[in-house]
Write a protein that holds these residues in place. Structure first.
Motif, short mmCIF file in Angstrom:
data_model
loop_
_atom_site.label_atom_id
_atom_site.label_comp_id
_atom_site.label_asym_id
_atom_site.label_seq_id
_atom_site.Cartn_x
_atom_site.Cartn_y
_atom_site.Cartn_z
N LEU A 152 0.84 -1.21 0.00
CA LEU A 152 0.00 0.00 0.00
C LEU A 152 0.88 1.25 0.00
O LEU A 152 0.37 2.36 -0.07
N ASN A 153 2.20 1.08 0.07
CA ASN A 153 3.12 2.20 -0.08
C ASN A 153 3.40 2.39 -1.57
O ASN A 153 3.30 1.46 -2.36
N LYS A 154 3.83 3.61 -1.92
CA LYS A 154 4.06 3.90 -3.35
C LYS A 154 5.37 3.29 -3.87
O LYS A 154 5.51 3.02 -5.05
N GLU A 155 6.34 3.14 -2.94
CA GLU A 155 7.66 2.67 -3.37
C GLU A 155 7.95 1.26 -2.88
O GLU A 155 7.72 0.96 -1.71
N ILE A 156 8.50 0.46 -3.75
CA ILE A 156 8.99 -0.87 -3.36
C ILE A 156 10.46 -0.89 -3.78
O ILE A 156 10.78 -0.52 -4.91
N PRO A 157 11.38 -1.27 -2.86
CA PRO A 157 12.80 -1.23 -3.25
C PRO A 157 13.12 -2.16 -4.42
O PRO A 157 12.36 -3.08 -4.71
N ASN A 158 14.27 -1.90 -5.04
CA ASN A 158 14.64 -2.72 -6.21
C ASN A 158 15.37 -3.99 -5.82
O ASN A 158 15.54 -4.88 -6.64
N ASN A 159 15.84 -4.01 -4.56
CA ASN A 159 16.69 -5.14 -4.19
C ASN A 159 16.14 -5.97 -3.04
O ASN A 159 15.43 -5.48 -2.19
N ILE A 160 16.57 -7.24 -3.08
CA ILE A 160 16.24 -8.16 -1.99
C ILE A 160 17.54 -8.40 -1.22
O ILE A 160 18.59 -8.63 -1.83
N THR A 161 17.48 -8.33 0.10
CA THR A 161 18.66 -8.63 0.91
C THR A 161 18.74 -10.15 1.12
O THR A 161 17.82 -10.75 1.67
N ILE A 162 19.83 -10.72 0.62
CA ILE A 162 19.99 -12.17 0.76
C ILE A 162 20.70 -12.46 2.09
O ILE A 162 21.74 -11.87 2.37
N ILE A 163 20.12 -13.34 2.87
CA ILE A 163 20.70 -13.68 4.17
C ILE A 163 21.20 -15.12 4.13
O ILE A 163 20.49 -16.01 3.68
N ASN A 164 22.42 -15.28 4.59
CA ASN A 164 23.03 -16.60 4.60
C ASN A 164 22.41 -17.44 5.73
O ASN A 164 22.29 -16.98 6.86
N GLN A 165 22.01 -18.66 5.39
CA GLN A 165 21.28 -19.49 6.37
C GLN A 165 22.11 -19.79 7.63
O GLN A 165 21.60 -19.74 8.75
N LYS A 166 23.39 -20.07 7.43
CA LYS A 166 24.25 -20.41 8.58
C LYS A 166 24.36 -19.22 9.54
O LYS A 166 24.22 -19.37 10.76
N SER A 167 24.58 -18.03 8.97
CA SER A 167 24.67 -16.83 9.82
C SER A 167 23.34 -16.58 10.53
O SER A 167 23.31 -16.17 11.69
#
Ligand code: COA
Ligand code: MG
Length: 233
Positions: A207-222
């Motif tokens: 419902l916000n006007k902006e959606i970022p262009n990137n996805i933050t990838i998180i390492n499973q082990k960390s």
């Protein structure tokens, strides 16, 4: 808004058991009932991803991180109901989006299914045309594109499949702008598609006007290490 993804990898039986001791009892019970090991790990990872994000953001203890569900099953955080999040998992991925307004996210692993009957029965005429005007070899990909967008919308609304799938239509114009049409009117939702890996489709609805262009990838082990550290504090 932030969007996170974890690529789910196998973990040992012992690690699965140990981390399960640090999560909510109901989730633990659900994980134990899964026969397929991958389902167990994916559900565990989605639970600890969400809890880690919440505990770090609000600096609250795991015991205060009480997640409740609305009548249609959409989870929300009891002590911060204005904090919006949504989770999706499919194949080797878990994704989670957080925001200050309602949000929906969907990831689907592309499977070779008989999409034509689904499109005919459940999609709008415009969606049907968008998919079937393409050459046969890309129709499946277009089907999943619309599917994830539709699902991100119903997940943003939080009412699940109580919203009939034909009651709204995803419109993608020639500039690739994505909108939702309900009763012949464009509604104030913003959409974005993401590519994470071949064979997957991701869509976000906000419902916000902006959606970022990137996805933050998180390492499973960390993630597992961080979660165990915070959960034991
Ligand atoms: N609104 C928003 N989110 C919801 C929800 C709701 N009403 N109910 C559950 N969720 C969240 C939960 O966090 C759930 O995770 P959990 O099961 O680990 O608790 C997560 O959404 C599941 O999302 P996803 O991985 O995308 O699952 P899904 O694709 O199997 O189902 C539903 C998503 C439950 C919201 C619902 O839309 C559904 O049953 N869909 C079936 C598929 C379908 O017909 N989609 C139509 C697309 S055109
Ligand atoms: Mg889904």
């Amino acid at each position: 808004m932030e969007i996170y993804a974890v690529k789910v990898l196998d973990i040992s039986e012992k690690e699965l058991h140990d981390v399960c001791l640090l999560i909510d009892k109901e989730k633990k019970g659900r994980i134990e009932k899964f026969i397929n090991r991958k389902d167990k790990i994916r559900t565990l990872i989605s639970e600890i991803l969400l809890r880690t994000i919440i505990m770090e953001k609000f600096n609250i203890n795991n015991n205060y991180t009480i997640i409740e569900k609305n009548q249609y099953g959409k989870p929300y955080l009891k002590c911060y109901p204005n904090f919006n999040f949504n989770i999706s998992h499919s194949g080797d991925f878990v994704v989670c989006a957080i925001d200050d307004k309602p949000i929906g996210i969907d990831i689907e692993k592309i499977k070779n299914i008989e999409y034509k009957e689904i499109v005919k029965s459940f999609f709008s005429v415009n969606e049907f045309n968008y998919i079937t005007k393409e050459q046969l070899n890309i129709q499946l990909s277009k089907f999943y594109e619309i599917w994830t967008l539709k699902e991100s919308y119903i997940k943003c609304c939080g009412k699940g499949l109580s919203i009939p799938l034909k009651s709204f239509s995803i419109d993608i114009d020639r500039y690739q702008n994505i909108k939702v049409i309900i009763n012949n009117e464009y509604k104030e939702y913003t959409f974005k598609r993401f590519d994470i890996e071949e064979g997957y489709k991701i869509a976000v609805c906000s419902l916000n006007k902006e959606i970022p262009n990137n996805i933050t990838i998180i390492n499973q082990k960390s993630l597992i290490n961080d979660y165990c550290k915070i959960a034991l504090e």
